[in-house]
Design a protein around this motif. Structure first.
Motif, PDB file in Angstrom:
ATOM      1  N   GLY A  23     -52.894  42.228  79.133  1.00  0.00           N
ATOM      2  CA  GLY A  23     -53.905  43.013  79.834  1.00  0.00           C
ATOM      3  C   GLY A  23     -54.264  42.434  81.178  1.00  0.00           C
ATOM      4  O   GLY A  23     -53.540  41.621  81.746  1.00  0.00           O
ATOM      5  N   HIS A  24     -55.406  42.877  81.686  1.00  0.00           N
ATOM      6  CA  HIS A  24     -55.873  42.460  83.002  1.00  0.00           C
ATOM      7  C   HIS A  24     -56.416  41.038  82.945  1.00  0.00           C
ATOM      8  O   HIS A  24     -57.212  40.701  82.081  1.00  0.00           O
ATOM      9  CB  HIS A  24     -56.978  43.389  83.509  1.00  0.00           C
ATOM     10  N   ARG A  30     -51.905  37.630  73.832  1.00  0.00           N
ATOM     11  CA  ARG A  30     -52.743  38.631  74.486  1.00  0.00           C
ATOM     12  C   ARG A  30     -52.060  39.212  75.721  1.00  0.00           C
ATOM     13  O   ARG A  30     -51.235  38.564  76.343  1.00  0.00           O
ATOM     14  CB  ARG A  30     -54.078  38.027  74.900  1.00  0.00           C
ATOM     15  N   ASP A  83     -59.474  41.643  80.500  1.00  0.00           N
ATOM     16  CA  ASP A  83     -59.073  41.294  79.140  1.00  0.00           C
ATOM     17  C   ASP A  83     -58.967  39.790  78.950  1.00  0.00           C
ATOM     18  O   ASP A  83     -59.186  39.275  77.857  1.00  0.00           O
ATOM     19  CB  ASP A  83     -57.712  41.927  78.815  1.00  0.00           C
ATOM     20  N   GLU A 128     -64.247  33.281  75.487  1.00  0.00           N
ATOM     21  CA  GLU A 128     -63.455  34.045  76.459  1.00  0.00           C
ATOM     22  C   GLU A 128     -62.703  33.116  77.406  1.00  0.00           C
ATOM     23  O   GLU A 128     -61.712  33.502  78.009  1.00  0.00           O
ATOM     24  CB  GLU A 128     -64.350  34.991  77.270  1.00  0.00           C
ATOM     25  N   HIS A 173     -51.826  41.164  85.896  1.00  0.00           N
ATOM     26  CA  HIS A 173     -51.659  41.922  84.657  1.00  0.00           C
ATOM     27  C   HIS A 173     -50.550  41.285  83.846  1.00  0.00           C
ATOM     28  O   HIS A 173     -49.442  41.095  84.339  1.00  0.00           O
ATOM     29  CB  HIS A 173     -51.327  43.386  84.932  1.00  0.00           C
ATOM     30  N   GLN A 178     -63.574  45.451  82.209  1.00  0.00           N
ATOM     31  CA  GLN A 178     -62.150  45.799  82.203  1.00  0.00           C
ATOM     32  C   GLN A 178     -61.237  44.579  82.173  1.00  0.00           C
ATOM     33  O   GLN A 178     -60.038  44.712  82.013  1.00  0.00           O
ATOM     34  CB  GLN A 178     -61.817  46.662  83.426  1.00  0.00           C
TER      35      GLN A 178
END
Length: 110
Positions: A67-68, A65, A9, A34, A86, A7
């Motif tokens: 997200g989390h 980007r 990101d 990543e 977030h 989950q």
């Protein structure tokens, strides 16, 4: 926070050295790409001790980007610190302006 690895990101890992980033990626089963913001900060500035993670977060805020985010910093003589944040997209902040001022931060268990 109950967040699983899948989950997450965006990863903000303290770049204490290339070996730390390489081993963390391998341990988590992630591609080194990543951790691109962490590798870039390490390449540009080296390990600046505890402030280094703030430079990684600045890199993340500058890209597109959202997200989390899982952020962590650690080092010799330093207790590991981690946060779940977030990052909202531009359309998220336009629809919910208050979201730009809030972050979800979960302290590590005692």
């Amino acid at each position: 926070s109950g967040l699983t690895r899948d989950q997450v990101d965006i990863w903000a890992i303290h770049p204490g050295g290339r070996a730390i980033l390489d081993k963390t990626a391998a341990t988590l089963g992630l591609d080194q790409k990543e951790f691109a913001p962490s590798y870039e900060v390490l390449r540009r500035y080296g390990n600046m001790s505890s402030s280094t993670i703030m430079f990684v977060l600045r890199e993340i805020l500058a890209d597109d980007r959202a997200g989390h985010i899982f952020a962590t910093a650690f080092g010799p003589g330093l207790t590991m610190e981690a946060a779940h944040l977030h990052k909202a997209t531009h359309s998220d902040t336009a629809a919910h302006p208050a979201s730009t001022a809030t972050h979800s931060v979960t302290p590590p268990p005692s």
